[in-house]
Design a protein around this motif. Structure first.
Motif, PDB file in Angstrom:
ATOM      1  N   GLY A   1       0.820  -1.202   0.000  1.00  0.00           N
ATOM      2  CA  GLY A   1       0.000   0.000   0.000  1.00  0.00           C
ATOM      3  C   GLY A   1       0.853   1.251   0.000  1.00  0.00           C
ATOM      4  O   GLY A   1       2.011   1.235   0.444  1.00  0.00           O
ATOM      5  N   GLU A   2       0.274   2.328  -0.508  1.00  0.00           N
ATOM      6  CA  GLU A   2       0.960   3.619  -0.526  1.00  0.00           C
ATOM      7  C   GLU A   2      -0.066   4.730  -0.391  1.00  0.00           C
ATOM      8  O   GLU A   2      -1.136   4.689  -1.011  1.00  0.00           O
ATOM      9  N   ALA A   3       0.269   5.716   0.420  1.00  0.00           N
ATOM     10  CA  ALA A   3      -0.510   6.957   0.521  1.00  0.00           C
ATOM     11  C   ALA A   3       0.422   8.106   0.176  1.00  0.00           C
ATOM     12  O   ALA A   3       1.567   8.147   0.646  1.00  0.00           O
ATOM     13  N   ARG A   4      -0.042   9.032  -0.647  1.00  0.00           N
ATOM     14  CA  ARG A   4       0.824  10.096  -1.142  1.00  0.00           C
ATOM     15  C   ARG A   4       0.098  11.431  -1.119  1.00  0.00           C
ATOM     16  O   ARG A   4      -1.136  11.493  -1.234  1.00  0.00           O
ATOM     17  N   ALA A   5       0.878  12.491  -1.019  1.00  0.00           N
ATOM     18  CA  ALA A   5       0.369  13.865  -1.063  1.00  0.00           C
ATOM     19  C   ALA A   5       1.413  14.721  -1.757  1.00  0.00           C
ATOM     20  O   ALA A   5       2.588  14.733  -1.354  1.00  0.00           O
TER      21      ALA A   5
ATOM     22  N   THR B   1      -2.944  20.599  -5.510  1.00  0.00           N
ATOM     23  CA  THR B   1      -2.723  19.566  -4.495  1.00  0.00           C
ATOM     24  C   THR B   1      -3.268  18.238  -5.016  1.00  0.00           C
ATOM     25  O   THR B   1      -4.415  18.173  -5.468  1.00  0.00           O
ATOM     26  N   THR B   2      -2.444  17.220  -4.935  1.00  0.00           N
ATOM     27  CA  THR B   2      -2.843  15.880  -5.368  1.00  0.00           C
ATOM     28  C   THR B   2      -2.669  14.907  -4.210  1.00  0.00           C
ATOM     29  O   THR B   2      -1.571  14.807  -3.639  1.00  0.00           O
ATOM     30  N   VAL B   3      -3.738  14.233  -3.851  1.00  0.00           N
ATOM     31  CA  VAL B   3      -3.683  13.182  -2.829  1.00  0.00           C
ATOM     32  C   VAL B   3      -4.156  11.889  -3.473  1.00  0.00           C
ATOM     33  O   VAL B   3      -5.063  11.890  -4.317  1.00  0.00           O
ATOM     34  N   GLY B   4      -3.526  10.803  -3.103  1.00  0.00           N
ATOM     35  CA  GLY B   4      -3.891   9.530  -3.709  1.00  0.00           C
ATOM     36  C   GLY B   4      -3.434   8.351  -2.886  1.00  0.00           C
ATOM     37  O   GLY B   4      -2.721   8.492  -1.882  1.00  0.00           O
TER      38      GLY B   4
ATOM     39  N   ASP C   1      -6.577   8.861  -7.287  1.00  0.00           N
ATOM     40  CA  ASP C   1      -5.938  10.166  -7.123  1.00  0.00           C
ATOM     41  C   ASP C   1      -6.995  11.253  -7.276  1.00  0.00           C
ATOM     42  O   ASP C   1      -7.872  11.169  -8.151  1.00  0.00           O
ATOM     43  N   HIS C   2      -6.872  12.268  -6.425  1.00  0.00           N
ATOM     44  CA  HIS C   2      -7.773  13.424  -6.461  1.00  0.00           C
ATOM     45  C   HIS C   2      -6.927  14.683  -6.572  1.00  0.00           C
ATOM     46  O   HIS C   2      -6.041  14.923  -5.742  1.00  0.00           O
TER      47      HIS C   2
END
Length: 572
Positions: A293-297, A320-323, A344-345
């Motif tokens: 798993g990965e969480a990114r900002a 801003t991109t969070v995914g 991704d948002h």
């Protein structure tokens, strides 16, 4: 008469010896003056042998002082040498003790004796029978983990000839510090934290990436925090990096001679932030399967000089991109299958214009849903080719953008490549593929092209490392009539340690930006030289000279820029 030993004389005392001599003289006066034959004498209390009594010391064999030994030497050690007058000749006792202290020849050990000695030193049980071919026991061999192939058949660790086999005992690893100036970090439970902050100052001849505008000095502050877990199973890591750049130059609208004000395609204030933070983890189900798993900002702005930059801006709008990514890997002997899903948002802040008003960027916001499937096969432990296919869907928050286009789209890609790990000389992954993107709006041209992805590290020597990075990106654009920008980038970097505390870096790179829907193609290039001086584990000095330039098919779009920077890095 044989002379009693000193220990016997001390035990009996002087008086007893004198009395015994008188008695013997009275019985046989002649015998008291002659020496009896030792071979004919019966064992008795005063016999010079072990039979003379348990309490007596080992006796000495009487003999001729001048008699030579079988090797031609006299009993005094020299050839044809007689005993000096009044001295006592050396004798060989019955215990085989050699008073000459002569060096004895070394007898070589047999095969069986060597095995017994080795087993004794290792404190291992020795089989009762050590004759080759007749040993009823089988001693297992200790196999190293690196000699075992994951998912392969078990290795026979016993001797097929029914002969004891010496166990393979791994040597204790010698602790060799790869980088004596690496940060030690801060230990918190099962995690190691490595905080750092880097301050850079310098001068950029063209920070706006628009030819003809003045250069500016700048200052950049970049904090970071690296977190690594230290678990026997599973993994949880984090890379948190960010920066903010201040420029000393502003770029207000240009006033022409006629009194009209012309807005340039750059904000008045070009200060901008940047952040790339990721948290990755792995959960091991068993030896052949695990979850990832990965969480990114990510926080950034449009690149200076990009066609997406509006005219008349006060500042760059922040994007801003969070995914997140979630995947599962299952191994089947040498075959490995990995499936993953992504989300991704992307959100844009409102644009602040030079006149104080704002402009919405909601039409640039979108959600992206995607997935991919990879199948890899292990040909060798260091070579694992794979094929991968996947797709994604982009759905914008605003159905129609400011120019009247529906920019929702679907993308599909396929690629083939391999991962490498050749004795830690060549490590990484490289692949080639093809990408397609289909737009909902018929007026937008579909996108397709060759993709290049690579992340390879080649260790030429202990002092030199070569890295090759290749990326392919299909990004959005807001220009009327254009579908997007298809970008390919390749960078080659060489790091060389002149000393353990002095690292030099040379870097070259190129990139191609194809604007889908038009004939415009931009070619980007870069070349840089950098030097890092490591004072201690906590303090480093940095400097860099870098030149970037762009050559475009579009008129008046070319530019050149040169940066000179010096910096200080503090780390723990």
């Amino acid at each position: 008469m044989p002379r009693p030993s000193s220990r016997t004389a001390a035990w009996l005392g002087p008086g007893a010896l004198v009395g015994a001599g008188l008695v013997l003289a009275a019985i046989d006066p002649a015998g008291a003056q002659t020496t009896p034959d030792p071979a004919a004498a019966a064992p008795g209390l005063f016999a010079p042998t072990r039979d003379g009594g348990a309490t007596l010391a080992p006796g000495f064999q009487p003999g001729d002082p001048t008699a030579a030994s079988p090797d031609g030497r006299s009993r005094f050690g020299a050839i044809d040498e007689t005993a000096p007058p009044g001295s006592r000749p050396p004798t060989r006792p019955a215990t085989q003790f050699d008073s000459k202290n002569a060096r004895k020849p070394r007898v070589p050990l047999s095969f069986t004796q060597r095995q017994q000695e080795a087993a004794r030193l290792k404190r291992a049980p020795v089989p009762a029978t050590l004759v080759r071919g007749t040993n009823p026991h089988q001693i297992p061999v200790v196999m190293l983990d690196r000699l075992r192939r994951r998912g392969g058949p078990d290795i026979d660790t016993t001797s097929r000839l029914n002969v004891p086999v010496a166990a393979i005992i791994p040597r204790r690893a010698v602790s060799v510090e790869e980088d004596p100036f690496a940060p030690t970090g801060v230990r918190v439970g099962a995690f190691t934290l490595r905080p750092a902050i880097e301050t850079t100052t310098g001068y950029d001849t063209n920070p706006t990436r628009i030819q003809g505008l003045p250069g500016s000095g700048f200052t950049r502050v970049a904090p970071e925090l690296i977190i690594r877990s230290d678990w026997q199973r599973h993994r949880l890591d984090a890379d948190l990096r960010g920066s903010y750049t201040w420029y000393g130059q502003t770029y207000p609208p240009v006033t022409e001679n006629a009194g009209t004000v012309t807005a340039t395609a750059t904000p008045e204030i070009i200060d901008r932030p940047n952040m790339d933070s990721r948290v990755t983890g792995r959960y091991d189900v068993d030896k052949l399967s695990h979850f990832d798993g990965e969480a990114r900002a990510l926080i950034s702005t449009d690149n200076p000089g990009s066609p997406n930059v509006q005219t008349g801006l006060r500042r760059f709008p922040i994007v801003t991109t969070v995914g997140t990514t979630f995947g599962y890997t299952q191994g089947f002997n040498r075959l490995e299958v990995t499936g993953k899903g992504t989300f991704d948002h992307q959100v844009y802040s409102d644009s602040l214009l030079a006149d104080g008003t704002t402009s919405s960027n909601a039409d640039r916001e979108y959600n992206q849903y995607g997935g991919a499937l990879r199948v890899a096969y292990e040909l060798k432990p260091a070579l694992r080719p794979f094929v991968e296919a996947g797709g994604d869907t982009r759905i914008h928050s605003q159905k129609i953008d400011r120019n009247g286009y529906d920019r929702d789209s679907k993308g599909v890609f396929v690629k083939a490549g391999s991962t490498f790990e050749f004795s830690r000389k060549l490590v990484g992954e490289a692949s080639l593929g093809w990408l397609w993107r289909f737009y909902v709006d018929d007026e937008l041209t579909n996108m397709s092209g060759l993709t290049i992805d690579a992340a390879l590290t080649y260790t030429a020597s202990d002092l030199t490392t070569v890295k090759l990075i290749g990326t392919t990106v299909a990004s959005e654009i807001i220009v009327p009539g254009l579908s997007g920008v298809f970008s390919r980038n390749v960078t080659l970097r060489v790091d060389h340690a002149f000393r353990r505390w002095l690292i030099g870096t040379a870097q070259i790179g190129t990139g191609i930006d194809s604007y889908v829907g038009s004939d415009r193609v931009d070619h980007r290039y870069l070349a840089s030289l950098a030097l890092v001086y490591k004072l201690t584990r906590e303090v480093q000095l940095k400097t860099e000279l870098r030149h970037d330039w762009l050559r475009s098919d579009l008129a008046n779009a070319d530019w050149d820029a040169t940066q000179v920077t010096v910096g200080l890095r503090l780390q723990r």
